[in-house]
Motif scaffolding. Structure first.
Motif, PDB file in Angstrom:
ATOM      1  N   PRO A 804      12.998  59.389 -21.704  1.00 53.17           N
ATOM      2  CA  PRO A 804      14.342  58.882 -21.440  1.00 53.17           C
ATOM      3  C   PRO A 804      14.398  58.218 -20.076  1.00 53.17           C
ATOM      4  N   MET A 805      15.189  57.180 -19.966  1.00 47.51           N
ATOM      5  CA  MET A 805      15.424  56.573 -18.666  1.00 47.51           C
ATOM      6  C   MET A 805      16.432  57.407 -17.906  1.00 47.51           C
ATOM      7  N   SER A 806      16.815  56.949 -16.738  1.00 48.13           N
ATOM      8  CA  SER A 806      17.683  57.744 -15.869  1.00 48.13           C
ATOM      9  C   SER A 806      18.997  58.057 -16.549  1.00 48.13           C
ATOM     10  N   ALA A 807      19.515  59.219 -16.227  1.00 42.46           N
ATOM     11  CA  ALA A 807      20.827  59.599 -16.737  1.00 42.46           C
ATOM     12  C   ALA A 807      21.880  58.715 -16.102  1.00 42.46           C
ATOM     13  N   GLY A 808      23.060  58.647 -16.711  1.00 39.35           N
ATOM     14  CA  GLY A 808      24.146  57.879 -16.122  1.00 39.35           C
ATOM     15  C   GLY A 808      24.600  56.736 -16.975  1.00 39.35           C
ATOM     16  N   ALA A 809      24.430  56.861 -18.290  1.00 36.11           N
ATOM     17  CA  ALA A 809      24.913  55.812 -19.179  1.00 36.11           C
ATOM     18  C   ALA A 809      26.426  55.735 -19.143  1.00 36.11           C
ATOM     19  N   GLU A 810      27.063  56.857 -18.827  1.00 40.16           N
ATOM     20  CA  GLU A 810      28.511  56.856 -18.716  1.00 40.16           C
ATOM     21  C   GLU A 810      28.875  56.740 -17.233  1.00 40.16           C
ATOM     22  N   PHE A 811      29.556  55.663 -16.863  1.00 39.80           N
ATOM     23  CA  PHE A 811      29.838  55.390 -15.466  1.00 39.80           C
ATOM     24  C   PHE A 811      31.252  55.821 -15.110  1.00 39.80           C
ATOM     25  N   SER A 812      31.337  56.556 -14.052  1.00 40.32           N
ATOM     26  CA  SER A 812      32.654  56.970 -13.581  1.00 40.32           C
ATOM     27  C   SER A 812      33.370  55.769 -12.968  1.00 40.32           C
ATOM     28  N   ALA A 813      34.665  55.919 -12.792  1.00 44.07           N
ATOM     29  CA  ALA A 813      35.464  54.830 -12.214  1.00 44.07           C
ATOM     30  C   ALA A 813      35.066  54.635 -10.760  1.00 44.07           C
ATOM     31  N   LEU A 814      34.456  53.505 -10.457  1.00 42.11           N
ATOM     32  CA  LEU A 814      34.024  53.213  -9.093  1.00 42.11           C
ATOM     33  C   LEU A 814      33.970  51.704  -8.960  1.00 42.11           C
ATOM     34  N   SER A 815      34.673  51.176  -7.994  1.00 48.76           N
ATOM     35  CA  SER A 815      34.676  49.727  -7.826  1.00 48.76           C
ATOM     36  C   SER A 815      34.810  49.393  -6.345  1.00 48.76           C
ATOM     37  N   LEU A 816      34.408  48.187  -6.015  1.00 44.18           N
ATOM     38  CA  LEU A 816      34.482  47.699  -4.636  1.00 44.18           C
ATOM     39  C   LEU A 816      35.745  46.863  -4.456  1.00 44.18           C
ATOM     40  N   SER A 817      36.455  47.128  -3.362  1.00 47.78           N
ATOM     41  CA  SER A 817      37.634  46.324  -3.046  1.00 47.78           C
ATOM     42  C   SER A 817      37.210  45.079  -2.272  1.00 47.78           C
ATOM     43  N   ALA A 818      38.085  44.114  -2.216  1.00 47.11           N
ATOM     44  CA  ALA A 818      37.807  42.886  -1.462  1.00 47.11           C
ATOM     45  C   ALA A 818      37.607  43.200   0.012  1.00 47.11           C
ATOM     46  N   GLU A 819      38.364  44.183   0.509  1.00 46.88           N
ATOM     47  CA  GLU A 819      38.258  44.556   1.929  1.00 46.88           C
ATOM     48  C   GLU A 819      36.899  45.185   2.213  1.00 46.88           C
ATOM     49  N   GLU A 820      36.408  45.989   1.283  1.00 45.95           N
ATOM     50  CA  GLU A 820      35.100  46.634   1.480  1.00 45.95           C
ATOM     51  C   GLU A 820      33.991  45.597   1.444  1.00 45.95           C
ATOM     52  N   ARG A 821      34.105  44.632   0.561  1.00 43.82           N
ATOM     53  CA  ARG A 821      33.089  43.573   0.531  1.00 43.82           C
ATOM     54  C   ARG A 821      33.092  42.787   1.855  1.00 43.82           C
ATOM     55  N   GLN A 822      34.255  42.582   2.391  1.00 46.45           N
ATOM     56  CA  GLN A 822      34.373  41.751   3.596  1.00 46.45           C
ATOM     57  C   GLN A 822      33.783  42.438   4.815  1.00 46.45           C
ATOM     58  N   ARG A 823      33.985  43.734   4.948  1.00 42.55           N
ATOM     59  CA  ARG A 823      33.479  44.401   6.159  1.00 42.55           C
ATOM     60  C   ARG A 823      32.099  45.020   5.979  1.00 42.55           C
ATOM     61  N   ALA A 824      31.467  44.770   4.852  1.00 39.30           N
ATOM     62  CA  ALA A 824      30.128  45.319   4.619  1.00 39.30           C
ATOM     63  C   ALA A 824      29.097  44.572   5.453  1.00 39.30           C
ATOM     64  N   PHE A 825      28.205  45.290   6.110  1.00 40.91           N
ATOM     65  CA  PHE A 825      27.096  44.629   6.802  1.00 40.91           C
ATOM     66  C   PHE A 825      25.935  44.411   5.835  1.00 40.91           C
ATOM     67  N   CYS A 826      26.021  45.047   4.641  1.00 40.19           N
ATOM     68  CA  CYS A 826      25.023  44.815   3.595  1.00 40.19           C
ATOM     69  C   CYS A 826      25.767  44.687   2.271  1.00 40.19           C
ATOM     70  N   TYR A 827      25.530  43.567   1.582  1.00 39.24           N
ATOM     71  CA  TYR A 827      26.173  43.347   0.287  1.00 39.24           C
ATOM     72  C   TYR A 827      25.152  42.693  -0.652  1.00 39.24           C
ATOM     73  N   SER A 828      25.112  43.203  -1.908  1.00 40.22           N
ATOM     74  CA  SER A 828      24.122  42.681  -2.863  1.00 40.22           C
ATOM     75  C   SER A 828      24.714  42.632  -4.260  1.00 40.22           C
ATOM     76  N   LYS A 829      24.286  41.620  -5.006  1.00 41.49           N
ATOM     77  CA  LYS A 829      24.614  41.519  -6.429  1.00 41.49           C
ATOM     78  C   LYS A 829      23.424  41.946  -7.288  1.00 41.49           C
ATOM     79  N   ASN A 830      22.424  42.551  -6.657  1.00 39.10           N
ATOM     80  CA  ASN A 830      21.240  43.061  -7.377  1.00 39.10           C
ATOM     81  C   ASN A 830      21.017  44.513  -6.975  1.00 39.10           C
ATOM     82  N   ALA A 831      21.929  45.364  -7.414  1.00 38.76           N
ATOM     83  CA  ALA A 831      21.862  46.775  -7.026  1.00 38.76           C
ATOM     84  C   ALA A 831      21.644  47.643  -8.251  1.00 38.76           C
ATOM     85  N   LEU A 832      20.845  48.638  -8.077  1.00 39.15           N
ATOM     86  CA  LEU A 832      20.559  49.592  -9.143  1.00 39.15           C
ATOM     87  C   LEU A 832      21.161  50.948  -8.780  1.00 39.15           C
TER      88      LEU A 832
END
Length: 990
Positions: A804-832
């Motif tokens: 089996p691959m990693s557990a976590g097929a069911e994703f909890s509610a978690l999202s990034l706000s526009a403010e969090e993206r703006q003040r991030a010193f690291c931001y990626s669209k290729n995250a695992l």
């Protein structure tokens, strides 16, 4: 006539599923009607119930019937009104009414309940009507002398009668007809017949594949159906004629409501005329009836003979097909014997044509197979005659051999068979030595073997390829327990010794003799290269995979002396045992909260798939495929999966070296091959093979030394390269998809991905889908492919592992706000990953300005040093650096091992001008960090991804090494990864 073998695709389920449906109707509750005295005798003197339980346990039968006692006929009738009974046994003397009246009244309430009289006297006053028929309401009369064998026999007889119609139709179960009306002889012979039947069936069970097979095969034993009159015997014969294995008949019994002195002879003569191949036994207390038996012809037994039981036993062995198969000349002289299917196949292959013709002409092969519960195989053989083959004996022989061999191979597919040193069948796919657990990796192998075998459509769809799981022998965890306890090694689980010291302690240990003997027998018939692989209890589990943390050793197994090969194999097994207590698994266990002392190790000894090329052994292709792609590239989606393939053994793939990645749904879409320059830069340059020179190579705690790393160019003239490579034409700046012209060879796999040399993409799609459905989650498989120029030899696709691959097929509610993206010193669209990591207090990063690919080994050491300090201080840290983390190829990334980073909270793969590599999704390192929920973030050279290095150097430097810096930000970090968008942001807490 040429008959094609269908290999029993549907009929022969290796899990013997059809046997589960047999003997559904059981005698569970018996009403015993007797005087208190008879009940006391049965309970105290005969220990009736204890004897029945003991008998059932001896036969490996579950749920013995329950006895309910009442003392009068009226009580019996009252009990029947209140409860459903499967049988009534009544003694002749019961309070309030005679047993015959009781039987009639019971039948009025429930005509289906068998009513049995157990009498002390033979015959009782009203045993039978003048015509010999039983009184109404009574099914059978037995003599009671205190021998509980008759109780077990009559229970079996009742169950056989209840189940015969269904079991013969459902599975072709055989039937033995027993025609006898005398209570005395029924009582004498029926228990003996069942004992002999069970004895012979148990002898067959000894060669069963495993305990489940043995238990289920007992259900497929022939049934004994008893008849007390000519009409009943004819009725049973006509009902079950296709399934009759043999007939045992008395001479004198009722016919047309009168005693007939020739009823048995008439009955057997009819059978002989209609079915020449049914063995017949005529029994009589009058020796003069022997001449009547010859006229039928039938075997004759005198019921008054002092050796009655032995003579009946001889009939079972010599005529019904029990015991060994005896190959004979037509005149009866013995040629040879066979005790199992493999020996039967070998005998048929070598016996003279006259003997083969004789046995076929008498249906001897099918009868023997029926007796051994090989129902479908026997059913296929029985109707075949020499005329079907235009009287060509050798064509007929070839057919018989082909279906026996197909059955032998098919019966054990998907089954984990017990290894028997004295009766080892080299064609069996999956063995185990020991009674312990198979461990996680072996469980996955056994499961995928079962999945594949149950998917006949897959074999039909890809008939151009051999789809298989390599032959596997598993040494179960009780061997590890025995080794560790005998050599007092358990304490090493809690010590922090270097791996090489742990390995030395295990190498010095005494190996269990019981395993050594089995391995000696195994190697006595196996001379191909072997992979010795770990299979711990927790390995490849759903939650935490422990992937790649234990050792695997490849051994050539080609020394001419058996004892040297055996010693080499045992050394490899000891080292796999030792890896249970190595530092990597211990660190992983600490991270996930497992106790190393509770871990146990099974060992897989598996045939290596590949071919010999010069002095080397390797498969044409090895690879890993995952049903979920964490980094999909258009047009592929995440659910389309990802595969990575390489020439040679799978070490290149599993350790993150340069290999080819593609989506099985879109195999021709290769972004890394967009330009010729990309192909040349990303093409595989090295591969791994096993050296074959007849000399066992030395084995150490480091399993890397068992393989040879070869240059692709060195294999340019070997078959896999000729089939899988292209040729670079610099004058045209193109790669031509042929190796028939001069030039540098480039490994492109075009013949597979574009021109369907083997339907690899489709196979991967379907097997991944099959695995997802079977495991209920995304899966990862390891596989290998063998290719051949020989048109008679199909390419092979071998599944080496499924997890089996990693557990976590069911994703909890978690999202990034526009403010969090703006003040991030690291931001990626290729995250695992999918997580929110808070209170990350420290950062460890590789200094970009001093980074050099030539120093990645030194960088890994510095990271390991800082990791140990931070975990000791219980600090959560973020790790940042260039290239592919965990790669064994130090030119593609920093080759850290799990012991170097086990305290990390998240990893960032940064871009660097001197280090560019595709994301690695198939390595053991990658698999472990994903199962632990450690986010893995890739920063690409695009307009959306951001990594502000200036904000990393602003905090006070806590530790500054030559290549790596440890900083302690003024405010803790928060990291959020949204798997639904593959999006990540790292920012300082407010």
């Amino acid at each position: 006539m040429t008959i094609e073998v269908d290999y029993f695709a549907e009929e022969f389920d290796p899990r013997f599923r059809i046997f589960h449906d047999l003997m559904q109707k059981k005698v569970a509750d018996i009403l015993l009607v007797s005087t208190p005295y008879d009940a006391w005798i049965m309970d105290e003197d005969c220990r009736l119930y204890e004897r029945i339980i003991h008998e059932y346990e001896g036969l490996n039968l579950s749920h013995p019937p329950r006895l309910h006692w009442v003392g009068s006929g009226e009580e019996a009738l009252g009990e029947i009104d209140q409860k459903k009974f499967d049988m009534v046994i009544t003694m002749p003397r019961v309070w309030g009414m005679d047993s015959f009246s009781l039987g009639q009244r019971i039948k009025e309430k429930d005509p289906e309940i068998p009513v049995i009289i157990m009498t002390h006297r033979i015959p009782p006053a009203r045993e039978c009507a003048p015509d010999g028929m039983l009184p109404a309401g009574i099914d059978r009369i037995f003599a009671w002398s205190g021998n509980t064998d008759i109780l077990v026999a009559l229970i079996k007889s009742a169950e056989d009668r209840l189940n015969a119609a269904h079991d013969t139709r459902a599975a072709g179960i055989r039937v033995i007809l027993f025609v006898e009306d005398s209570p005395y002889y029924i009582t004498s012979l029926l228990p003996m017949l069942y004992k002999e039947l069970v004895t012979q069936t148990q002898a067959v069970l000894e060669e069963g594949l495993n305990e489940e097979h043995r238990l289920l095969t007992m259900r497929a034993r022939p049934k004994i159906l008893v008849a007390g009159s000519y009409e009943e015997a004819v009725s049973l014969y006509e009902q079950f004629e296709p399934y009759v294995l043999g007939v045992i008949s008395d001479v004198r019994f009722s016919r047309n409501c009168e005693r007939d002195d020739a009823a048995g002879v008439t009955f057997l003569k009819r059978i002989k005329q209609e079915r020449f191949d049914i063995p017949l036994l005529l029994t009589s207390s009058d020796p003069e009836n022997a001449s009547k038996a010859k006229s039928i012809p039938a075997v004759f037994v005198d019921k008054n003979s002092p050796s009655l039981h032995e003579e009946v036993r001889s009939f079972f062995l010599d005529h019904l097909g029990f015991g060994e198969f005896v190959f004979r000349w037509p005149d009866g002289r013995e040629l040879a014997r066979a005790g199992n299917l493999r020996a039967l196949e070998a005998g048929i292959r070598t016996i003279p044509s006259e003997s083969f013709y004789h046995h076929c002409n008498h249906n001897d092969f099918s009868r023997w197979l029926f007796a051994r519960t090989e129902i479908m195989l026997a059913s296929k053989l029985r109707p075949i005659t020499h005329a079907d083959f235009s009287f060509d004996l050798e064509n007929h022989r070839h057919y018989v051999l082909s279906i026996i061999r197909a059955r032998r191979k098919q019966r054990q597919k998907g089954v984990v068979a017990d290894f028997e040193a004295d009766d080892f069948d080299p064609d069996t796919d999956f063995f185990k030595i020991g009674k312990g657990s198979l461990g996680g990796k072996a469980r996955g192998l056994a499961f995928v073997s079962k999945l594949l075998h149950s998917s006949s459509a897959l074999y039909e769809k890809y008939s151009a390829a051999d789809i298989l799981v390599p032959q596997t022998l598993v040494i179960t965890t009780d061997a590890f327990d025995s080794f560790v306890e005998t050599n007092k090694l358990k304490r090493l689980s809690n010590e922090t010794l270097p791996d090489e010291i742990v390995a030395e302690r295990f190498m010095a240990g005494r190996f269990p003799e019981w395993i050594k003997q089995d391995l000696r027998a195994y190697l006595g018939q196996i001379t191909y290269p072997l992979a010795i692989r770990s299979s711990s209890l927790l390995e490849d589990a759903h939650a935490f995979a422990y992937a790649g943390l234990y050792r695997t050793y490849m051994i050539s197994n080609d020394h001419p002396i058996l004892e040297i090969r055996l010693a080499h194999l045992i050394t490899a097994i000891k080292l796999v045992f030792a890896s249970t207590y190595f530092q990597g698994p211990k660190a992983f266990s600490r991270r996930v909260g497992h106790r190393t002392e509770e871990e146990k190790m099974a060992v897989i000894v598996q045939r290596m798939e590949g071919d010999h090329y010069g002095g080397y052994f390797y498969p044409a292709i090895s690879g890993v495929a995952q049903s979920h792609n964490f980094y999909p590239f258009s047009p592929a989606k995440a659910e389309d999966g990802i595969a990575a393939i390489a020439l040679g053994l799978g070490k290149s793939v599993m350790e993150g070296e340069k290999v080819l990645r593609f989506s099985p749904r879109f195999p021709k879409h290769l972004p890394q091959h967009a330009r010729v320059e990309d192909v040349l830069e990303n093409a595989q340059q090295h591969f791994y093979a096993l050296k074959l020179d007849g000399i066992p190579h030395s084995l150490t705690h480091n399993d890397e030394k068992s393989l040879v790393r070869r240059k692709i160019a060195d294999a340019a003239d070997e078959l896999p390269m000729r089939l899988l490579a292209g040729t670079y034409a610099p004058e045209e700046n193109r790669i031509k998809e042929t190796t028939q012209i001069p030039g540098a060879r480039v490994l492109t796999f075009s013949q597979v991905l574009k021109y369907n040399l083997i339907p690899l993409p489709g196979l991967l799609n379907d097997i991944l889908k099959l695995g997802e459905e079977g495991m209920g989650c995304p899966v990862e498989i390891e596989f290998s492919v063998n290719l051949s120029h020989d048109s008679d030899r199909k390419p092979s696709f071998a599944v080496l592992q499924m997890r089996p691959m990693s557990a976590g097929a069911e994703f909890s509610a978690l999202s990034l706000s526009a403010e969090e993206r703006q003040r991030a010193f690291c931001y990626s669209k290729n995250a695992l990953g999918h997580a929110k990591k808070e209170a990350v207090t420290d950062i460890v990063f590789v200094k970009p300005e001093v980074f050099s690919p030539t120093r990645t080994l030194d960088i890994a050491k510095e990271i390991g040093y800082l990791n140990n300090l931070l975990t000791t201080e219980n600090k959560k840290y973020l790790l940042i650096g260039p290239g592919r983390w965990g790669s064994a190829d130090r030119w593609l990334g920093i080759p850290v091992k799990w012991t170097d980073i086990f305290g990390v909270q998240a990893i960032i793969e940064a871009s660097h001008p001197q280090m560019r590599a595709d994301p690695s999704q198939g390595s053991h390192f990658f698999h472990n960090i994903t199962t632990l929920g450690i986010p893995y973030i890739t920063i690409s050279d695009n307009q959306t991804d951001v990594l502000d290095w200036s904000r990393l150097t602003t905090p006070s430097v806590h530790r500054d090494l030559l290549f790596v810096t440890h900083v302690h930000p003024a405010r803790p970090l928060t990291l959020k990864v949204d798997a639904r968008r593959n999006e990540c942001a790292v920012f300082h807490e407010m």
